[in-house]
Design a protein around this motif. Structure first.
Motif, short mmCIF file in Angstrom:
data_model
loop_
_atom_site.label_atom_id
_atom_site.label_comp_id
_atom_site.label_asym_id
_atom_site.label_seq_id
_atom_site.Cartn_x
_atom_site.Cartn_y
_atom_site.Cartn_z
N SER A 4 23.46 3.03 -13.59
CA SER A 4 21.94 3.02 -13.84
C SER A 4 21.25 3.64 -15.00
N VAL A 5 20.16 3.07 -15.48
CA VAL A 5 19.23 3.58 -16.42
C VAL A 5 18.04 3.50 -16.05
N ASN A 42 20.72 8.73 -20.94
CA ASN A 42 20.20 9.38 -19.85
C ASN A 42 20.46 8.90 -18.55
N GLY A 43 21.47 7.98 -18.38
CA GLY A 43 21.75 7.12 -17.18
C GLY A 43 22.66 7.86 -16.32
N SER A 44 22.96 7.23 -15.24
CA SER A 44 23.98 7.60 -14.38
C SER A 44 25.17 6.92 -14.15
N VAL A 45 26.21 7.68 -14.15
CA VAL A 45 27.58 7.22 -13.95
C VAL A 45 27.99 6.58 -12.66
N SER A 97 26.72 12.63 -16.55
CA SER A 97 25.43 12.43 -16.20
C SER A 97 24.74 13.94 -15.68
#
Lengths: 463, 463
Positions: free
Chosen positions: A343-344, A414-417, A434
Motif C-alpha cells: 500500500s501507498v 513511504n508505503g507498506s510492505v 516500512s
C-alpha cells in the motif's frame, strides 16, 4: 524435562480429548495458507475457557515453551505457523456468540467464531458486520483481530480495528485484561485494545471480543467501468468519491479479467476488453442517488476516463460483477502466483505501480504480472504468475530478488510492505522497509513488557 | 545545577524570544481550563521545529526536568497543567498546515494548528473535518490527538483517533518516530500511532500529524423532540438509528433548557416544556430521506415516545436548535458547576442515570442536577450547580464525596470515569474505577519503554 513429561503436564490443564499430537493434526494445525514453511509443532491444544488459556500460558512460562495461536489458519503471512516445536493453541472450541444487545448493536463473542457466522448473526438481527473478504467462510474473528483484517469494504467501513469495542486478552505474563468493555468513548489512559489489535498474537491471546455492528446497507449497486489507462482509475475515484459515499472502490487489470473469463462460468461484463476496470459500489438509498451515480458515469465518459461500463440492475447482477473481482485470487491460484500485498497513499498509486511494473519487466520480461486490489484504500495486490517452463523453486528464487526491488520502491514511496496480510514470518525480514529500526526496537521492548519470556508467538513480526 | 544555569542552557536550544519566565506567562501557560491547580512551571518554551523539540527532550533527560506539553489549554482534566517546576513546551509556533492532497484527502499539519482552522481549511477545499466540540476556536490539533477528543459528531464519525492517519512523535528518549505515514492500510506490527493518541503527552510529544478529511455533509437537518421520560430518549435512538445514518444524537434535560432560555437570546424550540429533549441530526441528502425522518417522528409520536417536536427548515433554524445543546456548558459556567464526563454502553444509560440521580438526591437534596450529553455514544455530562448559599470550598468538598459514590456506580456498570476529557490530574486518583490495577501497572511499564526518565508530562494519568 522431556517432551513426554512436558506434554503430560500440559494435558492436565485441559480436557482429555483436547490435546492432539498425531502427525496429521500437527501437520494440519501447524500451518496457515502460506504453505511454504514446514510445520513442526510439539502439540495442539484446544482450550474451552479463558481459565484454560491462562493455565496454558502459565505452563508455557514455567517451561519456556513457545505458544502459537491458531484460528481459521487462512493467514497469508505465516503468523500462525509453528515451525519450532511450539504448542499450537487452537480456538476452535471457543467459538460461540455469548451476548448481544440490539440497542448497543454490540455482539460479544469468543475468538474462534467464524467471521461468516458473525456476518450471518448480524444479518439475522437486521444489522451488518462490514468487514468482508474472500476467506470469511473459514477465518475466525480472533485471527481477524490479531491481524487487523481489511478486505473489500474498507473505504466505507475501515479495518477490523474500527469494529472492536472491547477485547479480553491473556497477556504473555498470564494476566487477563478486560480492555474497553464495549464503550464508544473512554479516555482513561493508554489504548491497549488497539495495541493488541494487529499484534499477531505476540503480546497475548484474545479470549473474547465485543464487536460493534452497523445498519445494514440498502440496495447495494455496483458499476464496472472500463478505463483506457490506469490514471483514469484515479480520476474516477475522485469523481465518484466527491459526490457519493462509496462502499467499495476496487480495480483489476485486463489480464485478471482474462483469467476470470477463461473459467467460463461468469459472463463478460462488457462487449469489448479494455486495459483496466474499476468496480464501484454504493448504496442506492433513493432513485436520486442512483441518478447521481449515472450522471457521474456519463460525465466520466465525456472526460474520456471511461470507455464503457455497466451498472447492476439486480441482486444477481451485483453478485456477478463482484465475482469478477472476488474470484481473481482463487482463479489464479493454480498458476503458482508470487503474491505481494502493498500500500501507498492513494495519490501515489499510479507512479508506484508504474515503477514496479518497470522493474519487474526489465529483469523478467517473461513474467506475467497481474494487478488488482482495493484502490480506494491505496492497497494493491501484485501477482506474478509462474511461467510454465520455469521450475517452482527457480521461480520463487527469482521472485525473492524481485522482492528486494519491490520493497525498495515501497520504501521510496513511504508505503507498506504489508497492507492487510500482516508480517508473520513472510515479511519479517522486510519489516525495515516500512518501519524504522528504532520503531522495531520499541516493538521489542513493548513485547518484553507483556511477554517477558518471549513465549507468545515467538519469532513472528520480528526476531 | 541552579535554575538560573538550567534556564541558560535551555535558552541556547531555541530562539532568544522563545523562552518566557515572567510571572504572567508562567501563570497563563501553566494551567488549562480546570483552574483548580496552582500553576508553577519553571519556564515556558516555544519550539519552532522538530529538531528544537528533540533538543529540549534531550536537555530534560540530561537534567531530569519534567516537560508539560501545552496546546490550546482548553483541557478539562489538568493534563496540561504544570504545578511542579516543569518546563512547559508550547506548540503555539508550530501551528501551520504544511501539506494537502485532494486525492488522498489528507492534510499534514503541525500540532499547534487550531482545530477550527483545520475545519475551515477542509471547508475551503470542499471537504470536512468532522471532529467538532465547543472549544474548537482555541483548542489545538496536537491537544485533540493527545486526548483523543470526541464531541458532538462521534456517533457518525468517531473520535479524533479515527482521523489520524499519520503521526510524528518525539518520544521521551528523544527519538523521532514517523508512524503510519498517511496510509489507510498498514499491517506491519504494533500500532504505536494509536498508543500515542490519547496518551496525554506522557509517552512523547506530537510534532506532526496527517489528518484524513471527509466528504462535506449535505443539507444537515436537525429535529428537537420532547419526550415524557428518559426511557423514551432511548426508544427514539433505536427508532431513528435503525433507518437513518445519524450525524448526531444528543440530549438535554429541561433544567438545561431552562438555563438556556433564561439567557433570552435563543428562541424556545417548542410552545411547552417537557422533561427531556433529544437533538437528532442527519443529512437530508434527498427529499425521500427527509420524508423518512418525518415518518419516524410521527411513528414515535404515536408510540408516546415523543410529545412534541420541531424540524429545522433552514440553516439558521439548524443553528438555533444546535445552540440549545451547545451553549449549555457556557451558560451554566457562572453557577460554578461540578462537572463529570461519564460513559457506559448505550443500553445501560437509563438505569445508570437513575442510580446516580438517586445517590446525589439522597445525600444532597438541595443540589441542582443537570444532565446533558452525547447519548448516542453513551456519554453523559453530569453537572451539579452550586447552591447559592453554599461556599465554593464547601461545595467542592461535598462534591468530592459525591465523586466516590458516582464512580462506584460507574464501576458497577463497567463504565468510564472519563469518556472524552482524559485523565490528567483530575481523574488520576479515580483511574482504578475504570482500569484494573494490573492494566495500570502495564501502563507504567509501557511508559518506561518510551520515557525511562519519566520526564514527559510526569504525574499525569498515573503516579
Amino acid at each position: 524435562m522431556t517432551n513426554k513429561l512436558l506434554l503430560e503436564s500440559l494435558q492436565k490443564l485441559i480436557e482429555p480429548s483436547k490435546m492432539l499430537t498425531d502427525t496429521e493434526s500437527l501437520e494440519a494445525y501447524g500451518k496457515d495458507w502460506t504453505k511454504i514453511y514446514t510445520p513442526n509443532p510439539m502439540a495442539i491444544v484446544f482450550p474451552k475457557t479463558t481459565e484454560e488459556v491462562q493455565a496454558i500460558v502459565q505452563w508455557a512460562n514455567e517451561h519456556k515453551v513457545g505458544l502459537v495461536p491458531s484460528g481459521g489458519r487462512t493467514g497469508l503471512s505465516g503468523a500462525a505457523v509453528a515451525t519450532n516445536q511450539e504448542v499450537v493453541v487452537s480456538f476452535d472450541y471457543m467459538n460461540k456468540i455469548i451476548g448481544f444487545n440490539e440497542i448497543d448493536r454490540e455482539v460479544i463473542c469468543q475468538p474462534g467464531l467464524i467471521t461468516e457466522q458473525l456476518q450471518n448473526f448480524a444479518e439475522d438481527n437486521g444489522l451488518y458486520y462490514p468487514v468482508d473478504f474472500a476467506s470469511v467462510g473459514s477465518s475466525q474473528i480472533g485471527g481477524n483481530i490479531a491481524t487487523n483484517a481489511g478486505g473489500i469494504k474498507v473505504i466505507r467501513y475501515g479495518m477490523t480495528r474500527n469494529w472492536v469495542v472491547g477485547l479480553k486478552v491473556v497477556t504473555g505474563k498470564g494476566d487477563l485484561l478486560d480492555l474497553n468493555k464495549g464503550l464508544i468513548k473512554n479516555a482513561t489512559g493508554y489504548d491497549f485494545r488497539n495495541l493488541f489489535i494487529g499484534a499477531e498474537g505476540t503480546l497475548g491471546f484474545i479470549v473474547e471480543a465485543t464487536i460493534k455492528l452497523e445498519r445494514k446497507p440498502n440496495n447495494l449497486t455496483a458499476l464496472v467501468l472500463a478505463t483506457p489507462d490506469f490514471e483514469s482509475i484515479m480520476s474516477l475515484l475522485h469523481a465518484f468519491q466527491s459526490k457519493l459515499d462509496l462502499t467499495a472502490f476496487e480495480f483489476f487489470s485486463d489480464r485478471c479479467l482474462e483469467k476470470i473469463l477463461d473459467r467460463g462460468d461468469i459472463p463478460a461484463p462488457l462487449d469489448d476488453r479494455y486495459p483496466f476496470y474499476a468496480l464501484i459500489e454504493f448504496e442506492a438509498l433513493t432513485e436520486t442517488i442512483k441518478d447521481e451515480a449515472l450522471a457521474i458515469f456519463e460525465n466520466c465518459m465525456e472526460q474520456g476516463w471511461v470507455v464503457d461500463g455497466v451498472i447492476s440492475q439486480s441482486e444477481q447482477q451485483l453478485k456477478n460483477l463482484w465475482r469478477l473481482r472476488e474470484d481473481i485470487s482463487e482463479t489464479i491460484a493454480p498458476f503458482t502466483p508470487y503474491k505481494n500485498d502493498l500500500s501507498v497513499t492513494i495519490s501515489k498509486v499510479p507512479s508506484f505501480l508504474a515503477d514496479i511494473d518497470e522493474v519487474v519487466k526489465a529483469d523478467y520480461p517473461d513474467f506475467d504480472v497481474l494487478w488488482y486490489g482495493h484502490i480506494g484504500d491505496g492497497n494493491l495486490h501484485l501477482n506474478i504468475l509462474k511461467p510454465q517452463n520455469l521450475a517452482k523453486e527457480e521461480f520463487f528464487a527469482k521472485c525473492a530478488t524481485v522482492n528486494k526491488d519491490v520493497f525498495e520502491i515501497v520504501k521510496k514511496y513511504n508505503g507498506s510492505v504489508s497492507a492487510e496480510h500482516g508480517v508473520g514470518l513472510v515479511k519479517r525480514d522486510y519489516l525495515e522497509y516500512s518501519r524504522s529500526a528504532v520503531e522495531i526496537d520499541y516493538m521489542r521492548s513493548v513485547k518484553a513488557v507483556f511477554d517477558p519470556n518471549n513465549i507468545m508467538n515467538p519469532g513472528k513480526i520480528f526476531k
